[in-house]
Motif scaffolding. Structure first.
Motif, PDB file in Angstrom:
ATOM      1  N   VAL A  35     -43.868  13.074  46.381  1.00  0.00           N
ATOM      2  CA  VAL A  35     -42.940  13.857  45.902  1.00  0.00           C
ATOM      3  C   VAL A  35     -41.764  14.425  46.511  1.00  0.00           C
ATOM      4  CG1 VAL A  35     -43.064  16.138  44.453  1.00  0.00           C
ATOM      5  CG2 VAL A  35     -45.100  14.986  44.820  1.00  0.00           C
ATOM      6  N   SER A  36     -40.561  14.505  45.505  1.00  0.00           N
ATOM      7  CA  SER A  36     -39.248  14.894  46.047  1.00  0.00           C
ATOM      8  C   SER A  36     -39.240  16.382  46.029  1.00  0.00           C
ATOM      9  CB  SER A  36     -38.131  14.099  45.442  1.00  0.00           C
ATOM     10  OG  SER A  36     -37.930  12.868  45.378  1.00  0.00           O
ATOM     11  N   ALA A  37     -37.734  16.929  46.586  1.00  0.00           N
ATOM     12  CA  ALA A  37     -37.677  18.218  46.179  1.00  0.00           C
ATOM     13  C   ALA A  37     -37.724  18.617  44.758  1.00  0.00           C
ATOM     14  CB  ALA A  37     -36.671  18.639  47.142  1.00  0.00           C
ATOM     15  N   MET A  38     -38.037  19.567  44.047  1.00  0.00           N
ATOM     16  CA  MET A  38     -37.901  20.019  42.892  1.00  0.00           C
ATOM     17  C   MET A  38     -36.469  20.267  42.325  1.00  0.00           C
ATOM     18  SD  MET A  38     -40.918  22.815  42.722  1.00  0.00           S
ATOM     19  CE  MET A  38     -42.558  22.154  42.226  1.00  0.00           C
ATOM     20  N   THR A  41     -32.832  21.099  44.396  1.00  0.00           N
ATOM     21  CA  THR A  41     -33.192  21.684  45.671  1.00  0.00           C
ATOM     22  C   THR A  41     -32.558  21.426  46.743  1.00  0.00           C
ATOM     23  OG1 THR A  41     -35.155  22.282  44.752  1.00  0.00           O
ATOM     24  CG2 THR A  41     -35.099  22.591  47.098  1.00  0.00           C
ATOM     25  N   THR A  42     -32.386  19.875  46.837  1.00  0.00           N
ATOM     26  CA  THR A  42     -31.639  19.439  48.157  1.00  0.00           C
ATOM     27  C   THR A  42     -30.230  19.763  48.136  1.00  0.00           C
ATOM     28  OG1 THR A  42     -33.199  17.509  48.119  1.00  0.00           O
ATOM     29  CG2 THR A  42     -31.271  17.085  49.487  1.00  0.00           C
ATOM     30  N   ASN A  43     -29.681  19.753  46.977  1.00  0.00           N
ATOM     31  CA  ASN A  43     -28.286  20.106  46.942  1.00  0.00           C
ATOM     32  C   ASN A  43     -28.078  21.604  47.460  1.00  0.00           C
ATOM     33  OD1 ASN A  43     -27.528  17.703  45.949  1.00  0.00           O
ATOM     34  ND2 ASN A  43     -27.242  18.181  43.953  1.00  0.00           N
ATOM     35  N   GLY A 115     -37.203  21.247  51.351  1.00  0.00           N
ATOM     36  CA  GLY A 115     -37.243  21.099  49.838  1.00  0.00           C
ATOM     37  C   GLY A 115     -38.449  20.308  49.546  1.00  0.00           C
ATOM     38  N   GLU A 116     -38.662  19.330  50.305  1.00  0.00           N
ATOM     39  CA  GLU A 116     -39.854  18.434  50.147  1.00  0.00           C
ATOM     40  C   GLU A 116     -41.321  19.353  50.390  1.00  0.00           C
ATOM     41  OE1 GLU A 116     -37.068  16.963  50.185  1.00  0.00           O
ATOM     42  OE2 GLU A 116     -37.150  15.373  48.887  1.00  0.00           O
ATOM     43  N   VAL A 117     -41.130  19.870  51.381  1.00  0.00           N
ATOM     44  CA  VAL A 117     -42.239  20.754  51.951  1.00  0.00           C
ATOM     45  C   VAL A 117     -42.792  21.760  50.903  1.00  0.00           C
ATOM     46  CG1 VAL A 117     -43.181  22.323  53.749  1.00  0.00           C
ATOM     47  CG2 VAL A 117     -41.708  20.534  54.258  1.00  0.00           C
ATOM     48  N   GLY A 177     -41.712  12.941  50.067  1.00  0.00           N
ATOM     49  CA  GLY A 177     -40.776  11.914  50.318  1.00  0.00           C
ATOM     50  C   GLY A 177     -39.610  12.165  51.326  1.00  0.00           C
ATOM     51  N   PHE A 178     -38.705  11.433  51.747  1.00  0.00           N
ATOM     52  CA  PHE A 178     -37.747  11.451  52.431  1.00  0.00           C
ATOM     53  C   PHE A 178     -37.709  12.088  53.848  1.00  0.00           C
ATOM     54  CE2 PHE A 178     -34.067  15.049  52.198  1.00  0.00           C
ATOM     55  CZ  PHE A 178     -33.079  13.977  52.225  1.00  0.00           C
ATOM     56  N   ILE A 179     -38.802  12.551  54.390  1.00  0.00           N
ATOM     57  CA  ILE A 179     -38.754  13.039  55.851  1.00  0.00           C
ATOM     58  C   ILE A 179     -39.632  12.261  56.692  1.00  0.00           C
ATOM     59  CG2 ILE A 179     -38.356  15.319  54.767  1.00  0.00           C
ATOM     60  CD1 ILE A 179     -40.833  16.358  55.199  1.00  0.00           C
ATOM     61  N   GLY A 191     -32.198   9.703  54.720  1.00  0.00           N
ATOM     62  CA  GLY A 191     -30.939   9.240  53.868  1.00  0.00           C
ATOM     63  C   GLY A 191     -31.349   9.779  52.244  1.00  0.00           C
ATOM     64  N   ARG A 192     -30.343  10.275  51.785  1.00  0.00           N
ATOM     65  CA  ARG A 192     -30.307  10.860  50.384  1.00  0.00           C
ATOM     66  C   ARG A 192     -31.078  10.043  49.488  1.00  0.00           C
ATOM     67  NH1 ARG A 192     -28.140  15.570  48.362  1.00  0.00           N
ATOM     68  NH2 ARG A 192     -29.509  15.122  46.840  1.00  0.00           N
ATOM     69  N   GLU A 193     -31.948  10.505  48.534  1.00  0.00           N
ATOM     70  CA  GLU A 193     -32.710   9.781  47.723  1.00  0.00           C
ATOM     71  C   GLU A 193     -33.628   9.076  48.371  1.00  0.00           C
ATOM     72  OE1 GLU A 193     -32.198  10.787  44.637  1.00  0.00           O
ATOM     73  OE2 GLU A 193     -30.552  11.646  45.120  1.00  0.00           O
ATOM     74  N   GLY A 194     -33.945   9.167  49.494  1.00  0.00           N
ATOM     75  CA  GLY A 194     -34.780   8.480  50.295  1.00  0.00           C
ATOM     76  C   GLY A 194     -36.281   8.375  49.899  1.00  0.00           C
ATOM     77  N   SER A 195     -36.738   9.281  49.009  1.00  0.00           N
ATOM     78  CA  SER A 195     -38.190   9.297  48.726  1.00  0.00           C
ATOM     79  C   SER A 195     -38.934   8.123  48.188  1.00  0.00           C
ATOM     80  CB  SER A 195     -38.653  10.361  47.634  1.00  0.00           C
ATOM     81  OG  SER A 195     -38.048  11.553  48.189  1.00  0.00           O
ATOM     82  N   ASP A 196     -38.075   7.229  47.529  1.00  0.00           N
ATOM     83  CA  ASP A 196     -38.635   5.805  47.126  1.00  0.00           C
ATOM     84  C   ASP A 196     -38.874   5.118  48.255  1.00  0.00           C
ATOM     85  OD1 ASP A 196     -37.638   6.691  44.719  1.00  0.00           O
ATOM     86  OD2 ASP A 196     -36.090   5.186  44.297  1.00  0.00           O
TER      87      ASP A 196
HETATM   88  N1  ASP Z   1     -34.894  15.043  47.700  1.00  0.00           N
HETATM   89  C1  ASP Z   1     -33.968  14.212  48.389  1.00  0.00           C
HETATM   90  C2  ASP Z   1     -32.787  14.217  47.700  1.00  0.00           C
HETATM   91  O1  ASP Z   1     -32.431  14.481  46.700  1.00  0.00           O
HETATM   92  C3  ASP Z   1     -34.659  12.754  48.304  1.00  0.00           C
HETATM   93  C4  ASP Z   1     -34.982  12.106  47.171  1.00  0.00           C
HETATM   94  O2  ASP Z   1     -34.828  12.901  46.081  1.00  0.00           O
HETATM   95  O3  ASP Z   1     -35.372  11.054  47.192  1.00  0.00           O
HETATM   96  O4  ASP Z   1     -31.833  13.207  48.275  1.00  0.00           O
END
Ligand code: ASP
Ligand code: MG
Length: 413
Positions: A35-38, A41-43, A115-117, A177-179, A191-196
Protein backbone atom coordinates in the motif's frame (compact mmCIF):
# COMPACT_ATOMS: atom_id res chain seq x y z
CA UNK A 1 0.62 -16.37 -3.48
CA UNK A 2 -0.66 -13.17 -5.04
CA UNK A 3 0.73 -9.67 -4.68
CA UNK A 4 -1.73 -6.76 -4.76
CA UNK A 5 -0.62 -3.16 -4.90
CA UNK A 6 -2.90 -0.27 -3.99
CA UNK A 7 -1.77 3.25 -4.84
CA UNK A 8 -2.48 6.46 -2.95
CA UNK A 9 -5.62 7.29 -4.93
CA UNK A 10 -7.20 3.96 -4.00
CA UNK A 11 -6.90 4.67 -0.26
CA UNK A 12 -7.46 8.41 -0.26
CA UNK A 13 -10.51 8.17 2.00
CA UNK A 14 -12.48 5.74 4.17
CA UNK A 15 -14.54 4.57 1.21
CA UNK A 16 -11.30 3.63 -0.52
CA UNK A 17 -10.15 1.54 2.44
CA UNK A 18 -13.52 -0.22 2.52
CA UNK A 19 -13.30 -0.87 -1.22
CA UNK A 20 -9.77 -2.32 -0.80
CA UNK A 21 -11.12 -4.58 1.92
CA UNK A 22 -13.84 -5.95 -0.34
CA UNK A 23 -11.35 -6.60 -3.14
CA UNK A 24 -9.06 -8.45 -0.75
CA UNK A 25 -11.96 -10.43 0.71
CA UNK A 26 -13.17 -11.52 -2.73
CA UNK A 27 -9.88 -12.08 -4.48
CA UNK A 28 -6.92 -12.59 -2.20
CA UNK A 29 -7.16 -14.30 1.17
CA UNK A 30 -3.50 -15.29 0.87
CA UNK A 31 -1.57 -12.36 -0.42
CA UNK A 32 0.89 -9.59 0.17
CA UNK A 33 -0.88 -6.25 -0.05
CA UNK A 34 1.49 -3.39 -0.82
CA UNK A 35 0.00 0.00 0.00
CA UNK A 36 1.12 3.56 -0.81
CA UNK A 37 0.62 6.62 1.36
CA UNK A 38 -2.97 7.86 1.40
CA UNK A 39 -3.98 10.40 -1.24
CA UNK A 40 -1.46 13.22 -1.51
CA UNK A 41 0.29 12.43 1.77
CA UNK A 42 3.73 12.03 0.19
CA UNK A 43 3.55 15.56 -1.22
CA UNK A 44 2.45 16.86 2.20
CA UNK A 45 5.37 15.08 3.87
CA UNK A 46 7.75 16.60 1.32
CA UNK A 47 6.52 20.05 2.37
CA UNK A 48 6.97 19.06 6.01
CA UNK A 49 10.60 18.03 5.42
CA UNK A 50 11.26 21.37 3.72
CA UNK A 51 9.77 23.26 6.65
CA UNK A 52 11.80 21.16 9.10
CA UNK A 53 15.10 21.62 7.30
CA UNK A 54 14.41 25.34 6.78
CA UNK A 55 13.45 25.67 10.48
CA UNK A 56 9.97 27.11 10.01
CA UNK A 57 8.09 26.13 13.20
CA UNK A 58 4.75 27.64 12.17
CA UNK A 59 4.80 25.81 8.87
CA UNK A 60 5.84 22.56 10.54
CA UNK A 61 2.91 22.91 12.88
CA UNK A 62 0.33 23.59 10.19
CA UNK A 63 1.54 20.76 7.95
CA UNK A 64 1.56 18.35 10.86
CA UNK A 65 -1.93 19.34 11.96
CA UNK A 66 -3.28 18.91 8.45
CA UNK A 67 -1.66 15.50 8.17
CA UNK A 68 -3.07 14.38 11.49
CA UNK A 69 -6.56 15.67 10.73
CA UNK A 70 -6.57 13.97 7.36
CA UNK A 71 -5.70 10.56 8.80
CA UNK A 72 -8.00 11.01 11.79
CA UNK A 73 -10.94 11.80 9.53
CA UNK A 74 -10.39 8.52 7.73
CA UNK A 75 -10.02 6.54 10.95
CA UNK A 76 -13.14 8.13 12.41
CA UNK A 77 -15.16 6.76 9.52
CA UNK A 78 -13.71 3.29 9.98
CA UNK A 79 -13.31 1.00 12.97
CA UNK A 80 -10.41 -0.95 14.40
CA UNK A 81 -7.51 -0.69 16.80
CA UNK A 82 -5.60 2.29 15.45
CA UNK A 83 -3.22 2.73 18.40
CA UNK A 84 -0.14 2.14 16.20
CA UNK A 85 -1.04 5.25 14.19
CA UNK A 86 -0.83 7.39 17.32
CA UNK A 87 2.65 6.02 18.02
CA UNK A 88 3.82 6.85 14.51
CA UNK A 89 2.65 10.44 14.93
CA UNK A 90 4.38 10.69 18.30
CA UNK A 91 7.61 9.40 16.74
CA UNK A 92 7.31 11.93 13.94
CA UNK A 93 6.71 14.79 16.37
CA UNK A 94 9.75 13.81 18.43
CA UNK A 95 11.88 13.70 15.35
CA UNK A 96 10.72 17.18 14.33
CA UNK A 97 11.81 18.67 17.66
CA UNK A 98 15.41 17.57 17.07
CA UNK A 99 17.83 19.77 15.17
CA UNK A 100 18.25 18.52 11.60
CA UNK A 101 21.80 17.27 11.20
CA UNK A 102 21.78 14.60 8.47
CA UNK A 103 22.07 15.56 4.78
CA UNK A 104 18.77 16.58 3.17
CA UNK A 105 18.07 13.38 1.23
CA UNK A 106 18.64 11.24 4.29
CA UNK A 107 16.36 13.39 6.43
CA UNK A 108 13.79 13.29 3.64
CA UNK A 109 13.65 9.50 3.72
CA UNK A 110 13.24 9.32 7.52
CA UNK A 111 10.15 11.56 7.32
CA UNK A 112 8.57 10.93 3.92
CA UNK A 113 8.59 7.15 4.48
CA UNK A 114 6.09 7.57 7.31
CA UNK A 115 3.22 8.15 4.87
CA UNK A 116 3.28 4.47 3.97
CA UNK A 117 3.69 3.45 7.61
CA UNK A 118 0.52 5.37 8.51
CA UNK A 119 -1.55 4.08 5.61
CA UNK A 120 -0.65 0.44 6.26
CA UNK A 121 -1.32 0.77 9.97
CA UNK A 122 -4.81 1.99 9.17
CA UNK A 123 -5.47 -0.56 6.42
CA UNK A 124 -4.27 -3.56 8.41
CA UNK A 125 -6.23 -2.54 11.52
CA UNK A 126 -9.36 -2.25 9.43
CA UNK A 127 -8.84 -5.58 7.64
CA UNK A 128 -8.45 -7.26 11.02
CA UNK A 129 -11.55 -5.57 12.32
CA UNK A 130 -13.39 -6.87 9.25
CA UNK A 131 -12.43 -10.41 10.15
CA UNK A 132 -9.66 -10.95 7.61
CA UNK A 133 -6.60 -12.65 9.14
CA UNK A 134 -3.99 -9.97 8.58
CA UNK A 135 -0.44 -9.29 9.62
CA UNK A 136 1.23 -5.89 9.34
CA UNK A 137 4.81 -6.21 8.11
CA UNK A 138 7.46 -3.51 8.27
CA UNK A 139 8.98 -3.24 4.78
CA UNK A 140 12.01 -1.51 6.29
CA UNK A 141 12.94 -4.84 7.84
CA UNK A 142 12.37 -6.73 4.60
CA UNK A 143 13.78 -4.58 1.82
CA UNK A 144 17.49 -3.93 2.13
CA UNK A 145 18.99 -1.14 0.05
CA UNK A 146 22.27 0.71 -0.25
CA UNK A 147 22.55 4.20 1.22
CA UNK A 148 21.49 6.12 -1.90
CA UNK A 149 18.80 8.09 -0.11
CA UNK A 150 15.66 8.88 -2.14
CA UNK A 151 16.71 6.35 -4.79
CA UNK A 152 17.72 3.32 -2.74
CA UNK A 153 19.18 0.48 -4.76
CA UNK A 154 17.87 -2.90 -3.72
CA UNK A 155 20.35 -5.44 -2.40
CA UNK A 156 18.66 -8.46 -3.81
CA UNK A 157 20.38 -11.26 -1.96
CA UNK A 158 19.73 -9.90 1.50
CA UNK A 159 16.22 -8.77 0.56
CA UNK A 160 15.41 -12.20 -0.78
CA UNK A 161 16.61 -13.80 2.44
CA UNK A 162 14.58 -11.42 4.61
CA UNK A 163 11.38 -11.73 2.61
CA UNK A 164 11.36 -15.50 2.22
CA UNK A 165 12.05 -15.92 5.93
CA UNK A 166 9.43 -13.52 7.18
CA UNK A 167 6.42 -13.70 4.89
CA UNK A 168 3.89 -16.36 5.70
CA UNK A 169 1.80 -17.83 2.90
CA UNK A 170 -1.43 -18.47 4.75
CA UNK A 171 -2.74 -15.05 5.62
CA UNK A 172 -2.87 -11.50 4.33
CA UNK A 173 0.29 -9.48 4.84
CA UNK A 174 -0.07 -5.71 4.60
CA UNK A 175 3.15 -3.85 3.95
CA UNK A 176 4.43 -0.49 2.73
CA UNK A 177 5.39 0.35 -0.80
CA UNK A 178 8.29 2.67 -1.57
CA UNK A 179 10.45 2.14 1.53
CA UNK A 180 13.43 0.07 2.67
CA UNK A 181 16.42 0.30 4.96
CA UNK A 182 20.20 0.32 4.81
CA UNK A 183 22.18 -2.29 6.71
CA UNK A 184 22.80 0.18 9.50
CA UNK A 185 19.14 0.83 10.03
CA UNK A 186 18.52 4.10 8.20
CA UNK A 187 15.28 4.26 6.28
CA UNK A 188 15.52 4.73 2.52
CA UNK A 189 12.94 5.32 -0.20
CA UNK A 190 13.01 3.83 -3.67
CA UNK A 191 12.15 6.95 -5.68
CA UNK A 192 8.77 8.65 -6.13
CA UNK A 193 5.98 6.34 -7.22
CA UNK A 194 8.15 3.42 -6.16
CA UNK A 195 5.41 1.27 -4.62
CA UNK A 196 4.86 -0.66 -7.84
CA UNK A 197 8.50 -1.63 -7.67
CA UNK A 198 8.05 -2.86 -4.09
CA UNK A 199 5.26 -5.13 -5.32
CA UNK A 200 7.61 -6.55 -7.95
CA UNK A 201 10.34 -7.14 -5.36
CA UNK A 202 7.98 -9.16 -3.17
CA UNK A 203 6.70 -11.08 -6.20
CA UNK A 204 10.20 -11.92 -7.33
CA UNK A 205 11.37 -13.12 -3.91
CA UNK A 206 8.23 -15.12 -3.19
CA UNK A 207 7.82 -16.57 -6.71
CA UNK A 208 4.32 -15.15 -6.66
CA UNK A 209 1.70 -16.39 -9.09
CA UNK A 210 0.86 -12.83 -10.16
CA UNK A 211 1.02 -9.15 -9.31
CA UNK A 212 -2.02 -6.90 -9.59
CA UNK A 213 -1.74 -3.13 -9.56
CA UNK A 214 -5.11 -1.59 -8.69
CA UNK A 215 -5.52 1.83 -10.33
CA UNK A 216 -8.12 4.47 -11.02
CA UNK A 217 -7.94 3.71 -14.75
CA UNK A 218 -9.28 0.65 -16.54
CA UNK A 219 -5.82 -0.76 -17.25
CA UNK A 220 -2.95 0.18 -19.53
CA UNK A 221 -4.29 2.54 -22.16
CA UNK A 222 -2.63 3.51 -25.43
CA UNK A 223 -2.50 7.16 -24.29
CA UNK A 224 -3.18 9.20 -21.19
CA UNK A 225 -6.89 10.18 -21.17
CA UNK A 226 -5.70 13.61 -20.00
CA UNK A 227 -4.47 14.23 -23.55
CA UNK A 228 -6.59 11.98 -25.73
CA UNK A 229 -10.34 11.39 -25.88
CA UNK A 230 -10.32 8.15 -27.83
CA UNK A 231 -7.96 6.01 -25.79
CA UNK A 232 -7.98 2.24 -26.20
CA UNK A 233 -7.44 -0.33 -23.45
CA UNK A 234 -4.47 -2.57 -24.18
CA UNK A 235 -5.64 -5.98 -23.01
CA UNK A 236 -2.38 -7.86 -23.46
CA UNK A 237 1.14 -6.49 -23.57
CA UNK A 238 4.51 -8.14 -23.76
CA UNK A 239 7.01 -7.31 -21.02
CA UNK A 240 9.07 -5.59 -23.69
CA UNK A 241 6.27 -3.26 -24.74
CA UNK A 242 5.40 -2.50 -21.12
CA UNK A 243 9.03 -1.67 -20.30
CA UNK A 244 9.32 0.61 -23.31
CA UNK A 245 6.08 2.46 -22.54
CA UNK A 246 7.02 2.92 -18.89
CA UNK A 247 10.55 3.95 -19.77
CA UNK A 248 9.36 6.68 -22.11
CA UNK A 249 7.09 8.04 -19.41
CA UNK A 250 3.73 6.27 -19.44
CA UNK A 251 2.93 6.81 -15.77
CA UNK A 252 0.70 3.78 -15.39
CA UNK A 253 3.55 1.54 -14.16
CA UNK A 254 6.84 2.46 -12.54
CA UNK A 255 9.60 1.54 -15.05
CA UNK A 256 11.61 -0.57 -12.60
CA UNK A 257 8.65 -2.85 -11.92
CA UNK A 258 8.71 -5.01 -14.99
CA UNK A 259 12.21 -6.45 -15.21
CA UNK A 260 12.05 -8.57 -12.02
CA UNK A 261 8.68 -9.95 -13.11
CA UNK A 262 9.91 -10.69 -16.60
CA UNK A 263 12.90 -12.59 -15.20
CA UNK A 264 10.57 -14.98 -13.44
CA UNK A 265 7.72 -14.91 -15.95
CA UNK A 266 5.27 -13.55 -13.36
CA UNK A 267 2.23 -11.92 -14.99
CA UNK A 268 1.37 -8.34 -14.08
CA UNK A 269 -2.27 -7.29 -14.09
CA UNK A 270 -3.31 -3.64 -14.15
CA UNK A 271 -6.93 -3.28 -13.08
CA UNK A 272 -9.40 -0.67 -11.92
CA UNK A 273 -10.28 -0.56 -8.23
CA UNK A 274 -13.47 1.21 -9.31
CA UNK A 275 -14.54 -1.79 -11.41
CA UNK A 276 -12.96 -4.74 -9.62
CA UNK A 277 -14.75 -7.27 -11.81
CA UNK A 278 -13.36 -5.90 -15.08
CA UNK A 279 -10.35 -7.74 -16.47
CA UNK A 280 -8.06 -4.80 -17.18
CA UNK A 281 -4.69 -5.40 -18.81
CA UNK A 282 -2.21 -8.20 -18.44
CA UNK A 283 1.51 -7.97 -19.10
CA UNK A 284 3.31 -11.23 -19.73
CA UNK A 285 5.08 -13.55 -22.13
CA UNK A 286 3.10 -13.05 -25.31
CA UNK A 287 4.17 -13.66 -28.88
CA UNK A 288 2.58 -10.63 -30.43
CA UNK A 289 3.68 -7.06 -29.86
CA UNK A 290 1.07 -4.30 -29.77
CA UNK A 291 -0.92 -3.78 -32.92
CA UNK A 292 -1.92 -0.16 -32.39
CA UNK A 293 0.17 2.93 -31.71
CA UNK A 294 0.67 4.19 -28.15
CA UNK A 295 1.31 7.82 -27.27
CA UNK A 296 3.26 9.23 -24.35
CA UNK A 297 3.34 12.94 -23.63
CA UNK A 298 5.79 14.71 -21.38
CA UNK A 299 5.23 18.40 -20.84
CA UNK A 300 7.49 21.05 -19.36
CA UNK A 301 10.58 19.85 -21.20
CA UNK A 302 13.81 21.73 -21.88
CA UNK A 303 16.02 21.20 -24.90
CA UNK A 304 19.65 21.95 -24.10
CA UNK A 305 22.25 22.11 -26.86
CA UNK A 306 25.95 22.09 -26.12
CA UNK A 307 28.69 23.34 -28.40
CA UNK A 308 32.33 22.91 -27.43
CA UNK A 309 34.09 26.22 -26.74
CA UNK A 310 37.26 25.06 -28.48
CA UNK A 311 37.56 23.37 -31.86
CA UNK A 312 36.90 19.88 -30.55
CA UNK A 313 34.24 17.58 -31.86
CA UNK A 314 31.55 15.91 -29.80
CA UNK A 315 33.52 12.74 -29.23
CA UNK A 316 34.18 10.33 -26.40
CA UNK A 317 36.01 12.69 -24.08
CA UNK A 318 33.40 15.42 -24.36
CA UNK A 319 30.55 12.93 -24.05
CA UNK A 320 31.93 11.35 -20.93
CA UNK A 321 32.32 14.79 -19.36
CA UNK A 322 28.72 15.65 -20.26
CA UNK A 323 27.29 12.40 -18.93
CA UNK A 324 29.35 12.77 -15.77
CA UNK A 325 27.71 16.13 -15.04
CA UNK A 326 24.21 14.75 -15.57
CA UNK A 327 24.83 11.70 -13.43
CA UNK A 328 26.39 13.74 -10.64
CA UNK A 329 23.38 16.04 -10.45
CA UNK A 330 20.88 13.21 -10.82
CA UNK A 331 19.35 14.61 -14.01
CA UNK A 332 17.65 12.02 -16.21
CA UNK A 333 17.94 12.39 -19.97
CA UNK A 334 14.70 11.85 -21.88
CA UNK A 335 16.23 12.09 -25.35
CA UNK A 336 19.63 12.87 -26.82
CA UNK A 337 21.07 13.54 -30.23
CA UNK A 338 24.50 14.56 -31.43
CA UNK A 339 26.19 15.93 -34.51
CA UNK A 340 29.92 16.47 -35.04
CA UNK A 341 29.90 19.80 -33.22
CA UNK A 342 26.86 19.83 -31.01
CA UNK A 343 25.07 17.66 -28.52
CA UNK A 344 21.40 18.08 -27.62
CA UNK A 345 19.43 16.63 -24.73
CA UNK A 346 15.86 16.92 -23.59
CA UNK A 347 15.18 16.80 -19.86
CA UNK A 348 12.36 17.60 -17.42
CA UNK A 349 12.39 21.24 -16.42
CA UNK A 350 13.03 20.57 -12.76
CA UNK A 351 13.73 23.85 -10.97
CA UNK A 352 15.69 22.02 -8.23
CA UNK A 353 18.23 20.71 -10.69
CA UNK A 354 18.31 22.48 -14.05
CA UNK A 355 19.90 25.79 -12.96
CA UNK A 356 22.81 23.97 -11.27
CA UNK A 357 23.25 21.79 -14.32
CA UNK A 358 23.38 24.76 -16.70
CA UNK A 359 25.93 26.45 -14.43
CA UNK A 360 28.20 23.42 -14.65
CA UNK A 361 27.82 22.86 -18.36
CA UNK A 362 28.68 26.49 -19.08
CA UNK A 363 32.15 25.87 -17.71
CA UNK A 364 32.99 23.69 -20.72
CA UNK A 365 30.46 24.47 -23.43
CA UNK A 366 28.53 27.18 -25.14
CA UNK A 367 25.01 26.35 -24.03
CA UNK A 368 21.74 27.22 -25.71
CA UNK A 369 18.41 26.20 -24.35
CA UNK A 370 14.77 26.24 -25.20
CA UNK A 371 12.03 25.59 -22.64
CA UNK A 372 8.26 25.14 -22.56
CA UNK A 373 8.47 22.14 -24.86
CA UNK A 374 6.65 18.85 -25.11
CA UNK A 375 8.18 15.49 -25.78
CA UNK A 376 5.88 13.08 -27.57
CA UNK A 377 6.83 9.44 -27.93
CA UNK A 378 4.86 7.18 -30.27
CA UNK A 379 5.48 3.46 -30.11
CA UNK A 380 4.45 1.63 -33.31
CA UNK A 381 4.08 4.90 -35.17
CA UNK A 382 3.16 5.58 -38.74
CA UNK A 383 3.01 8.81 -40.73
CA UNK A 384 -0.66 9.43 -39.86
CA UNK A 385 -0.02 9.27 -36.12
CA UNK A 386 2.93 11.64 -36.45
CA UNK A 387 0.80 14.11 -38.37
CA UNK A 388 -1.96 13.86 -35.79
CA UNK A 389 0.45 14.83 -33.03
CA UNK A 390 1.99 17.69 -35.00
CA UNK A 391 -1.25 19.62 -35.59
CA UNK A 392 -0.68 23.18 -34.33
CA UNK A 393 2.88 22.37 -33.24
CA UNK A 394 6.32 23.28 -34.42
CA UNK A 395 8.73 20.35 -34.65
CA UNK A 396 12.16 21.05 -33.15
CA UNK A 397 13.70 17.63 -33.15
CA UNK A 398 12.74 14.17 -34.28
CA UNK A 399 14.28 10.80 -33.58
CA UNK A 400 13.13 7.56 -35.12
CA UNK A 401 13.98 3.98 -34.46
CA UNK A 402 12.28 0.94 -35.89
CA UNK A 403 9.29 0.98 -33.53
CA UNK A 404 9.49 4.30 -31.75
CA UNK A 405 9.53 7.93 -32.78
CA UNK A 406 10.20 10.80 -30.42
CA UNK A 407 9.16 14.33 -31.33
CA UNK A 408 10.17 17.46 -29.47
CA UNK A 409 7.53 20.09 -30.20
CA UNK A 410 6.46 23.58 -29.24
CA UNK A 411 3.02 25.14 -29.53
CA UNK A 412 2.71 27.35 -32.60
CA UNK A 413 1.70 30.95 -32.14
N1 ASP B 1 3.81 7.39 -1.89
C1 ASP B 1 4.92 7.40 -2.78
C2 ASP B 1 4.75 8.49 -3.81
O1 ASP B 1 3.69 9.10 -3.86
C3 ASP B 1 5.16 6.09 -3.45
C4 ASP B 1 4.06 5.63 -4.37
O2 ASP B 1 2.97 6.19 -4.36
O3 ASP B 1 4.27 4.69 -5.12
O4 ASP B 1 5.65 8.75 -4.55
MG1 MG C 1 1.75 7.89 -3.89
Amino acid sequence: MKIFKFGGASVKDAAGVRNLTEIVRMQAQQAVIVVSAMGKTTNALERLVRAYVDRQPAKIKSELTALRTYHETIMNELAGDFSAVGQTFTGLENLLTQTPTAPFDETYDQIVSLGEVLSTQIVSAYLLHEGIPTRWADARLLIRTDATFREGRVQWEETNRLITRNISANLVTVTQGFIGQTDNGRTTTLGREGSDYTAAIFAYCLNAESVTIWKDVAGVLNADPKWFDDTVLLEKLTYQDAIELAYYGATVIHPKTIKPLQNKGIPLYVRSFLQPKARGSVIGNFEQHLSIPSFIFKINQVLISLHPNDFSFIAEDNLSRIFGRFAQLGVKINLMQNTAISFSVVIDNNSDRVPALLEQLKQDFRVSYNDGLELVTIRYYDQTTIERVLVGKKLLLEQKSRYTVQLVVKNKG
